[in-house]
Design a protein around this motif. Structure first.
Motif, PDB file in Angstrom:
ATOM      1  N   ALA A   1       0.829  -1.202   0.000  1.00 19.99           N
ATOM      2  CA  ALA A   1       0.000   0.000   0.000  1.00 19.99           C
ATOM      3  C   ALA A   1       0.869   1.258   0.000  1.00 19.99           C
ATOM      4  O   ALA A   1       1.102   1.879   1.042  1.00 19.99           O
ATOM      5  CB  ALA A   1      -0.931  -0.008   1.215  1.00 19.99           C
TER       6      ALA A   1
ATOM      7  N   ARG B   1      -0.195   6.536  -2.473  1.00 22.63           N
ATOM      8  CA  ARG B   1      -0.082   7.994  -2.321  1.00 22.63           C
ATOM      9  C   ARG B   1       1.332   8.471  -2.621  1.00 22.63           C
ATOM     10  O   ARG B   1       1.523   9.494  -3.290  1.00 22.63           O
ATOM     11  CB  ARG B   1      -0.526   8.414  -0.922  1.00 22.63           C
TER      12      ARG B   1
ATOM     13  N   LEU C   1      -4.802   8.192  -7.956  1.00 22.72           N
ATOM     14  CA  LEU C   1      -5.089   7.128  -7.005  1.00 22.72           C
ATOM     15  C   LEU C   1      -6.168   6.232  -7.572  1.00 22.72           C
ATOM     16  O   LEU C   1      -6.952   6.634  -8.431  1.00 22.72           O
ATOM     17  CB  LEU C   1      -5.555   7.713  -5.672  1.00 22.72           C
TER      18      LEU C   1
ATOM     19  N   GLN D   1      -5.301   1.081  -2.044  1.00 21.88           N
ATOM     20  CA  GLN D   1      -4.006   1.723  -1.837  1.00 21.88           C
ATOM     21  C   GLN D   1      -2.860   0.940  -2.450  1.00 21.88           C
ATOM     22  O   GLN D   1      -1.729   1.428  -2.492  1.00 21.88           O
ATOM     23  CB  GLN D   1      -3.750   1.894  -0.338  1.00 21.88           C
TER      24      GLN D   1
ATOM     25  N   THR E   1      -8.545   3.069  -0.428  1.00 25.62           N
ATOM     26  CA  THR E   1      -7.980   4.416  -0.429  1.00 25.62           C
ATOM     27  C   THR E   1      -8.858   5.344   0.405  1.00 25.62           C
ATOM     28  O   THR E   1     -10.083   5.350   0.283  1.00 25.62           O
ATOM     29  CB  THR E   1      -7.855   4.947  -1.867  1.00 25.62           C
TER      30      THR E   1
END
Length: 409
Positions: A50, A53, A69, A73, A128
């Motif tokens: 993950a 970002r 995004l 994630q 996310t």
């Protein structure tokens, strides 16, 4: 899968100036663009990680809002600007991937273009943390978004510029050809450590999401009525949750085609886009001449998509119009013949022919994944193969023990 997009996400094709659109329409051309979704993998364990970002933040320095995004994630998405030629689109896909691979390396992970995770993932899958994605997760429920193989990555093509009514008409003409295009793009034979005997396990899991599958044939009024009814009946939260195989964009003058797995070989999404545009140019001529779309029963169309996900280009596919089993390679050659007038007009015929020959000789992404596993008896080696091919590096080395450095890109 292109999971529900944030409302502010910038799409692949920006509307052209009015004078440019008029010129393009008069000469019958179409621009096109590609969206790709990627998995992020730990270079040591090869499991998904993950770090979306951090990757999107770094990639945004080069790609701006074209790095985005995704629903989970462990996934990221990127899209090309509009292109006019196959060569231009291919260059844009490669440049986009270089930026995303560089960003992933900076975040200490690998960028992997595959329809599903090869190795087992950590559950529950990390949604996310945005308001929209939290609402979507609550709407569809954990059994859908947290299913085994839930990290679904697709490649989607935008065709434009088209008015809404013309995009819907084109969808009706294109629909029978989508299963064989799907078959050419299969790239998810392994799903969280298992070989399920399918060329595209992503397609099977994708169907659990609302509205996924063949699009109903609708005119503008019918489309608007159907979308409003789906929202009113709480099937979807909003218009962005229309996940049909074909859908007109809500913000841009494009038709979006959503049937392919993400592929590590960059020539596959470019070939998909080129064939779709060639078909679109030929079929739009017929639509404008008053030729109706072929009759294609939904039950046969669904069966053709399922068969494509099972066998890819190996064995027989299903012609959803004739209702007959036909060798998948024969169906693909029929498609090339059908698209030839449009490919000639766009100047893409030679590229399409050469790339199709390579695909038929070398196999689909699913075939190549299985070949790597057969050689090394290691799913980690399959992840390494995908990661290196995603950034177009040689695939002879068995393992990648670290994230690639910027000098290697």
């Amino acid at each position: 899968m292109t999971s529900p997009h944030d409302p502010d996400a910038r799409r692949t094709l920006a509307p052209p100036p009015p004078e440019e659109a008029a010129t393009r329409t008069s000469r019958g051309g179409l621009r096109f663009g590609v969206e790709e979704e990627y998995l992020l993998a730990d270079p040591g364990t090869r499991m998904t990680v993950a770090k979306a970002r951090a990757v999107v933040r770094e990639a945004g320095r080069v790609l701006g809002e074209r790095a985005q995004l995704e629903f989970l994630q462990t996934q990221v998405e990127a899209c090309t600007p509009p292109a006019a030629t196959a060569a231009e689109l291919r260059a844009q896909v490669l440049a986009m991937r270089r930026a995303m691979v560089h960003a992933a390396a900076s975040a200490g992970c690998l960028l992997v273009a595959s329809g599903s995770p090869v190795l087992a993932s950590r559950h529950p899958l990390p949604v996310t943390d945005t308001d929209r994605y939290r609402r979507v997760a609550a709407h569809v429920g954990r059994p859908v978004w947290n299913q085994s193989g839930g990290e679904l990555c697709g490649c989607h093509v935008h065709l434009g510029d088209l008015e809404r009514g013309e995009a819907l008409a084109l969808a009706a003409h294109l629909q029978p050809w989508l299963p064989v295009l799907q078959a050419a793009c299969v790239n998810s034979p392994f799903c969280e450590g298992e070989d399920l005997g399918m060329a595209s396990s992503r397609w099977l899991r994708y169907r659990a999401w609302p509205t996924c599958g063949p699009a109903p044939l609708l005119d503008e009024n019918g489309y608007e009525h159907t979308v409003q009814r789906l929202i009113a009946e709480n099937v979807i939260l909003d218009r962005k949750m229309i996940y049909w195989a074909l859908r007109p964009s809500e913000h841009l003058p494009t038709l979006e085609v959503r049937i392919a797995d993400s592929n590590a070989d960059a020539d596959v999404p470019v070939l998909l886009a080129v064939l779709l545009r060639g078909l679109a140019l030929a079929l739009l001529d017929e639509h404008r001449a008053g030729v109706p779309p072929p009759t294609c029963p939904t039950v046969l169309l669904r069966a053709a998509h399922l068969r494509a996900s099972m066998v890819g280009l190996n064995g027989t596919g299903l012609d959803p119009v004739a209702g007959q089993l036909v060798p998948a390679a024969v169906l693909l050659r029929r498609l090339l013949t059908r698209a030839a007038p449009g490919l000639v007009r766009s100047g893409d015929l030679q590229f399409a022919q050469a790339t199709l020959r390579r695909l038929l000789a070398g196999g689909t992404g699913a075939d190549r994944q299985r070949a790597v596993f057969a050689q090394w008896h290691s799913l980690s080696a399959v992840v390494d193969h995908l990661a290196r091919l995603t950034c177009r590096m040689p695939t002879s080395r068995r393992v990648v023990l670290r994230a690639l450095t910027p000098k290697e890109l």
